[in-house]
Design an enzyme around this catalytic site. Structure first.
Site, PDB file in Angstrom:
ATOM      1  N   TYR A 246       0.843  -1.208   0.000  1.00  0.00           N
ATOM      2  CA  TYR A 246       0.000   0.000   0.000  1.00  0.00           C
ATOM      3  C   TYR A 246       0.881   1.263   0.000  1.00  0.00           C
ATOM      4  O   TYR A 246       0.645   2.199  -0.777  1.00  0.00           O
ATOM      5  CB  TYR A 246      -0.899  -0.046   1.231  1.00  0.00           C
ATOM      6  CG  TYR A 246      -1.946   1.040   1.311  1.00  0.00           C
ATOM      7  CD1 TYR A 246      -3.092   0.991   0.526  1.00  0.00           C
ATOM      8  CD2 TYR A 246      -1.808   2.112   2.194  1.00  0.00           C
ATOM      9  CE1 TYR A 246      -4.060   1.970   0.611  1.00  0.00           C
ATOM     10  CE2 TYR A 246      -2.770   3.096   2.289  1.00  0.00           C
ATOM     11  CZ  TYR A 246      -3.904   3.023   1.495  1.00  0.00           C
ATOM     12  OH  TYR A 246      -4.864   4.001   1.584  1.00  0.00           O
TER      13      TYR A 246
ATOM     14  N   LYS B 278       1.029   4.101  -2.953  1.00  0.00           N
ATOM     15  CA  LYS B 278       0.637   5.502  -2.725  1.00  0.00           C
ATOM     16  C   LYS B 278       1.813   6.453  -2.966  1.00  0.00           C
ATOM     17  O   LYS B 278       1.621   7.567  -3.462  1.00  0.00           O
ATOM     18  CB  LYS B 278       0.072   5.663  -1.307  1.00  0.00           C
ATOM     19  CG  LYS B 278      -1.239   4.882  -1.073  1.00  0.00           C
ATOM     20  CD  LYS B 278      -2.362   5.329  -1.996  1.00  0.00           C
ATOM     21  CE  LYS B 278      -3.702   4.727  -1.641  1.00  0.00           C
ATOM     22  NZ  LYS B 278      -4.792   5.179  -2.515  1.00  0.00           N
TER      23      LYS B 278
HETATM   24  P1  NDP Z   1     -13.704   2.016   0.171  1.00  0.00           P
HETATM   25  O1  NDP Z   1     -13.197   0.623   0.195  1.00  0.00           O
HETATM   26  O2  NDP Z   1     -14.812   2.423   1.084  1.00  0.00           O
HETATM   27  O3  NDP Z   1     -14.120   2.431  -1.312  1.00  0.00           O
HETATM   28  C1  NDP Z   1     -13.297   2.134  -2.401  1.00  0.00           C
HETATM   29  C2  NDP Z   1     -14.170   1.939  -3.622  1.00  0.00           C
HETATM   30  O4  NDP Z   1     -13.314   1.563  -4.714  1.00  0.00           O
HETATM   31  C3  NDP Z   1     -15.186   0.797  -3.426  1.00  0.00           C
HETATM   32  O5  NDP Z   1     -16.438   1.162  -3.977  1.00  0.00           O
HETATM   33  C4  NDP Z   1     -14.543  -0.341  -4.206  1.00  0.00           C
HETATM   34  O6  NDP Z   1     -15.491  -1.277  -4.708  1.00  0.00           O
HETATM   35  C5  NDP Z   1     -13.883   0.415  -5.349  1.00  0.00           C
HETATM   36  N1  NDP Z   1     -12.858  -0.390  -6.021  1.00  0.00           N
HETATM   37  C6  NDP Z   1     -12.048  -1.336  -5.486  1.00  0.00           C
HETATM   38  N2  NDP Z   1     -11.290  -1.888  -6.448  1.00  0.00           N
HETATM   39  C7  NDP Z   1     -11.630  -1.288  -7.616  1.00  0.00           C
HETATM   40  C8  NDP Z   1     -11.222  -1.437  -8.972  1.00  0.00           C
HETATM   41  N3  NDP Z   1     -10.293  -2.339  -9.327  1.00  0.00           N
HETATM   42  N4  NDP Z   1     -11.792  -0.656  -9.920  1.00  0.00           N
HETATM   43  C9  NDP Z   1     -12.740   0.250  -9.588  1.00  0.00           C
HETATM   44  N5  NDP Z   1     -13.191   0.428  -8.331  1.00  0.00           N
HETATM   45  C10 NDP Z   1     -12.638  -0.321  -7.360  1.00  0.00           C
HETATM   46  O7  NDP Z   1     -12.388   2.925   0.424  1.00  0.00           O
HETATM   47  P2  NDP Z   1     -12.256   4.380   1.079  1.00  0.00           P
HETATM   48  O8  NDP Z   1     -13.402   5.232   0.699  1.00  0.00           O
HETATM   49  O9  NDP Z   1     -11.899   4.214   2.500  1.00  0.00           O
HETATM   50  O10 NDP Z   1     -10.929   4.894   0.331  1.00  0.00           O
HETATM   51  C11 NDP Z   1     -10.951   5.604  -0.901  1.00  0.00           C
HETATM   52  C12 NDP Z   1      -9.525   5.996  -1.258  1.00  0.00           C
HETATM   53  O11 NDP Z   1      -8.948   6.761  -0.196  1.00  0.00           O
HETATM   54  C13 NDP Z   1      -8.599   4.809  -1.477  1.00  0.00           C
HETATM   55  O12 NDP Z   1      -7.711   5.092  -2.540  1.00  0.00           O
HETATM   56  C14 NDP Z   1      -7.842   4.711  -0.159  1.00  0.00           C
HETATM   57  O13 NDP Z   1      -6.587   4.099  -0.305  1.00  0.00           O
HETATM   58  C15 NDP Z   1      -7.728   6.179   0.205  1.00  0.00           C
HETATM   59  N6  NDP Z   1      -7.503   6.426   1.631  1.00  0.00           N
HETATM   60  C16 NDP Z   1      -8.452   6.067   2.564  1.00  0.00           C
HETATM   61  C17 NDP Z   1      -8.233   6.315   3.918  1.00  0.00           C
HETATM   62  C18 NDP Z   1      -9.238   5.950   4.973  1.00  0.00           C
HETATM   63  O14 NDP Z   1      -8.993   6.220   6.167  1.00  0.00           O
HETATM   64  N7  NDP Z   1     -10.370   5.360   4.630  1.00  0.00           N
HETATM   65  C19 NDP Z   1      -6.987   6.966   4.366  1.00  0.00           C
HETATM   66  C20 NDP Z   1      -6.076   7.287   3.309  1.00  0.00           C
HETATM   67  C21 NDP Z   1      -6.350   7.040   1.993  1.00  0.00           C
HETATM   68  P3  NDP Z   1     -15.833  -2.613  -3.839  1.00  0.00           P
HETATM   69  O15 NDP Z   1     -16.186  -2.168  -2.481  1.00  0.00           O
HETATM   70  O16 NDP Z   1     -16.935  -3.249  -4.571  1.00  0.00           O
HETATM   71  O17 NDP Z   1     -14.562  -3.421  -3.872  1.00  0.00           O
END
Ligand code: NDP
Length: 247
Positions: free
Chosen positions: A154, A158
């Site tokens: 990860y 990033k």
């Molecule tokens: P979630 O898991 O809640 O949402 C991520 C979304 O991306 C889901 O709808 C998921 O679908 C979708 N997804 C996964 N794989 C794919 C793919 N191959 N193609 C298209 N869509 C895909 O994550 P968050 O909202 O928590 O995070 C969003 C972003 O923020 C990420 O990049 C994460 O790394 C980053 N982030 C989050 C933090 C946090 O505290 N939550 C902190 C720092 C960064 P499905 O659920 O169906 O797999």
């Protein structure tokens, strides 16, 4: 309205932080493309956007598959005639200590987080270059700046997004395209809701503002980067972390 009649493609926009970005942009006048692996939830988010009076398109898109991504961008161009904003938000984790991390865990995270971001930037770059305008925003993480136990894949993905952002910013600047990254810290999501009180207490001790962030906090910075208010900012990574990482 800061994004009146702009067209925004948000990957992983069906839920979590991506959904908050989609709703925030729609409230500011943008039409939204919700691209996600889960079409059903993407359609639900698209309906919520239409309730706000904006156009929405739900696309089943796995960002790791370049053919699907290019096909999705062509559908956006058919429906809206342009793509003004790309938010690379789709991301996954598969944590393990490096000594135990499998090839599959490494590959899966690099593929979605880093290659997926490359695929989407590549697919929108041609229409954005033709338009002579565009805003590319990629969601990184403070883990990409500081590393973390159990997150080699990860953290590398990033950090890669941050370096990719700087390169894209340099390559596309002459075409009036801005590329920036947002690095959230600990954000209140389903993931952090599951943590024990003890772990949460330790996390809060490391955050100068002594609270977790919200998806809305991340969405507001994305809104700024998608709007004309940030037109002189490119190649930057903005942390949204309550002061955890200070440059
Ligand atoms: P979630 O898991 O809640 O949402 C991520 C979304 O991306 C889901 O709808 C998921 O679908 C979708 N997804 C996964 N794989 C794919 C793919 N191959 N193609 C298209 N869509 C895909 O994550 P968050 O909202 O928590 O995070 C969003 C972003 O923020 C990420 O990049 C994460 O790394 C980053 N982030 C989050 C933090 C946090 O505290 N939550 C902190 C720092 C960064 P499905 O659920 O169906 O797999």
């Amino acid at each position: 309205m800061k994004l009146r009649d702009k067209v925004a493609l948000i990957t992983g926009g069906a839920r979590g932080i991506g959904q908050a970005i989609a709703m925030t942009f729609a409230k500011e006048g943008a039409d939204i493309v919700v691209a996600d692996v889960n079409l059903e939830i993407a359609q639900k988010t698209a309906q919520d956007i239409e309730v706000l009076g904006r156009k929405a398109l739900a696309l089943e898109m796995d960002v790791t598959d370049y053919v699907k991504v290019e096909d999705g961008v062509n559908k956006i161009l058919d429906k809206f005639g342009k793509v003004d904003i790309l938010v690379n938000n789709a991301g996954i984790t598969k944590d393990n200590l490096i000594i135990r991390m499998s090839q599959a865990e490494w590959d899966a995270v690099i593929n979605v987080n880093l290659k997926g971001t490359f695929n989407c930037i590549k697919a929108v770059s041609r229409p954005m270059v033709k338009q002579r305008s565009g805003k590319i925003i990629s969601i990184a993480s403070i883990i990409g700046l500081m590393g973390n136990f159990g997150q080699a894949n990860y953290a590398a993905s990033k950090a890669g997004i941050i370096a990719l952002t700087k390169t894209v910013a340099k390559e596309l600047a002459s075409r009036n395209i801005n590329a920036n990254a947002v690095a959230p810290g600990f954000i209140q999501t389903e993931m952090t809701a599951k943590l024990s009180e003890d772990v949460k207490k330790k996390m809060l001790e490391a955050i100068p503002l002594s609270k977790l962030g919200t998806p809305g906090d991340v969405a507001n910075v994305c809104l700024f980067l998608a709007s004309e208010e940030s037109s002189y900012i490119t190649g930057q990574t903005i942390t949204v972390d309550g002061g955890m990482v200070m440059a």
